[in-house]
Scaffold this motif. Structure first.
Motif, PDB file in Angstrom:
ATOM      1  N   ASP A 122     -21.646 -12.477 -19.178  1.00 57.06           N
ATOM      2  CA  ASP A 122     -22.034 -12.862 -20.541  1.00 57.06           C
ATOM      3  C   ASP A 122     -22.588 -11.672 -21.315  1.00 57.06           C
ATOM      4  O   ASP A 122     -22.289 -11.497 -22.503  1.00 57.06           O
ATOM      5  CB  ASP A 122     -23.074 -13.995 -20.506  1.00 57.06           C
ATOM      6  N   ALA A 123     -23.383 -10.840 -20.649  1.00 57.54           N
ATOM      7  CA  ALA A 123     -23.962  -9.664 -21.313  1.00 57.54           C
ATOM      8  C   ALA A 123     -22.875  -8.665 -21.698  1.00 57.54           C
ATOM      9  O   ALA A 123     -22.898  -8.116 -22.810  1.00 57.54           O
ATOM     10  CB  ALA A 123     -24.995  -9.007 -20.407  1.00 57.54           C
ATOM     11  N   ALA A 172     -20.311  -8.694  -3.621  1.00 59.12           N
ATOM     12  CA  ALA A 172     -19.476  -7.537  -3.948  1.00 59.12           C
ATOM     13  C   ALA A 172     -18.255  -7.964  -4.761  1.00 59.12           C
ATOM     14  O   ALA A 172     -17.889  -7.300  -5.747  1.00 59.12           O
ATOM     15  CB  ALA A 172     -19.036  -6.830  -2.670  1.00 59.12           C
ATOM     16  N   ARG A 173     -17.642  -9.079  -4.367  1.00 61.43           N
ATOM     17  CA  ARG A 173     -16.466  -9.559  -5.094  1.00 61.43           C
ATOM     18  C   ARG A 173     -16.839 -10.022  -6.504  1.00 61.43           C
ATOM     19  O   ARG A 173     -16.076  -9.849  -7.452  1.00 61.43           O
ATOM     20  CB  ARG A 173     -15.780 -10.677  -4.312  1.00 61.43           C
ATOM     21  N   MET A 174     -18.032 -10.605  -6.646  1.00 61.74           N
ATOM     22  CA  MET A 174     -18.491 -11.040  -7.969  1.00 61.74           C
ATOM     23  C   MET A 174     -18.761  -9.833  -8.866  1.00 61.74           C
ATOM     24  O   MET A 174     -18.435  -9.850 -10.064  1.00 61.74           O
ATOM     25  CB  MET A 174     -19.741 -11.898  -7.840  1.00 61.74           C
ATOM     26  N   GLU A 175     -19.328  -8.770  -8.297  1.00 63.77           N
ATOM     27  CA  GLU A 175     -19.554  -7.545  -9.071  1.00 63.77           C
ATOM     28  C   GLU A 175     -18.237  -6.945  -9.525  1.00 63.77           C
ATOM     29  O   GLU A 175     -18.131  -6.421 -10.631  1.00 63.77           O
ATOM     30  CB  GLU A 175     -20.329  -6.525  -8.234  1.00 63.77           C
ATOM     31  N   LYS A 176     -17.220  -7.018  -8.660  1.00 58.80           N
ATOM     32  CA  LYS A 176     -15.901  -6.485  -9.016  1.00 58.80           C
ATOM     33  C   LYS A 176     -15.293  -7.253 -10.185  1.00 58.80           C
ATOM     34  O   LYS A 176     -14.567  -6.686 -10.992  1.00 58.80           O
ATOM     35  CB  LYS A 176     -14.962  -6.512  -7.810  1.00 58.80           C
ATOM     36  N   ALA A 177     -15.589  -8.537 -10.295  1.00 52.97           N
ATOM     37  CA  ALA A 177     -15.097  -9.319 -11.429  1.00 52.97           C
ATOM     38  C   ALA A 177     -15.697  -8.784 -12.726  1.00 52.97           C
ATOM     39  O   ALA A 177     -15.004  -8.667 -13.743  1.00 52.97           O
ATOM     40  CB  ALA A 177     -15.431 -10.797 -11.256  1.00 52.97           C
ATOM     41  N   GLY A 178     -16.979  -8.425 -12.698  1.00 54.72           N
ATOM     42  CA  GLY A 178     -17.627  -7.838 -13.873  1.00 54.72           C
ATOM     43  C   GLY A 178     -17.048  -6.481 -14.209  1.00 54.72           C
ATOM     44  O   GLY A 178     -16.824  -6.148 -15.381  1.00 54.72           O
ATOM     45  N   GLU A 179     -16.786  -5.664 -13.185  1.00 48.81           N
ATOM     46  CA  GLU A 179     -16.194  -4.349 -13.407  1.00 48.81           C
ATOM     47  C   GLU A 179     -14.787  -4.478 -13.980  1.00 48.81           C
ATOM     48  O   GLU A 179     -14.394  -3.712 -14.874  1.00 48.81           O
ATOM     49  CB  GLU A 179     -16.159  -3.565 -12.095  1.00 48.81           C
TER      50      GLU A 179
END
Length: 185
Positions: A172-173, A11-18
């Motif tokens: 990256d995407a 969840a924290r990694m997804e928040k970094a992308g957001e």
């Protein structure tokens, strides 16, 4: 308990992308984007209010933002807020609405912005790696406290690494899409 650590890390990694996506919205690509005004606030009846709550923001043309306040008395406050912001745009007030013309970017400026995108993406990757480190440290503490076995630790570390790889691939995407947008005329 260990699965909760992995779920939290994902969840924290997804928040970094957001967060990266939100940050990249603020980078102008030579096209009008309503997201450019997300951080601009104007004083409205003594309180700082976001523009999207005070006005209708539309994109009538590819490089023009049209801001029409719900309350015409707020027009001057909105204009001053745009001048005071770090957008570097000059508003054109016609008495009922404000037009913002987004200037065409030079090739040199496009390359500069592409470098900024890479820098933001790298910051997001660092955040993801920090999350990975925290998760693995927590798992190692659990293993030392005999809450999980050594084999479980290795399996869980693999899961954390897979989540990290997926998050980095996503970052990256996102960065590649923004660079493509910037470098396309």
């Amino acid at each position: 308990m260990a699965n909760a650590i992995i779920t939290d890390a994902q969840a924290r990694m997804e928040k970094a992308g957001e967060a990266l996506q939100r940050e990249l919205q603020n980078i102008r690509a030579g096209r009008a984007n309503v997201g450019l005004l997300n951080r601009v606030e104007a004083e409205y009846y003594g309180a700082m209010t976001p523009l999207n709550q005070m006005a209708s923001i539309q994109v009538p043309e590819a490089r023009v933002l049209l801001i029409t306040p719900y309350d015409k008395s707020a027009l001057d406050a909105i204009e001053h807020a745009i001048y005071a912001s770090d957008l570097g745009l000059t508003p054109s007030n016609d008495g009922t609405s404000i037009r913002l013309v987004i200037p065409q970017l030079t090739e040199e400026r496009r390359k500069e912005l592409a470098k900024d995108v890479k820098g933001e993406a790298e910051n997001a990757k660092v955040a993801v790696r920090n999350v990975r480190r925290d998760a693995i440290d927590t798992l190692k503490k659990q293993q030392k406290a005999n809450e999980i076995t050594e084999d479980d630790l290795h399996d869980l570390e693999d899961q954390v690494q897979k989540a990290t790889d997926a998050a980095v691939k996503n970052i990256d995407a996102i960065a590649k899409d923004k660079e493509q947008e910037l470098l396309t005329i």
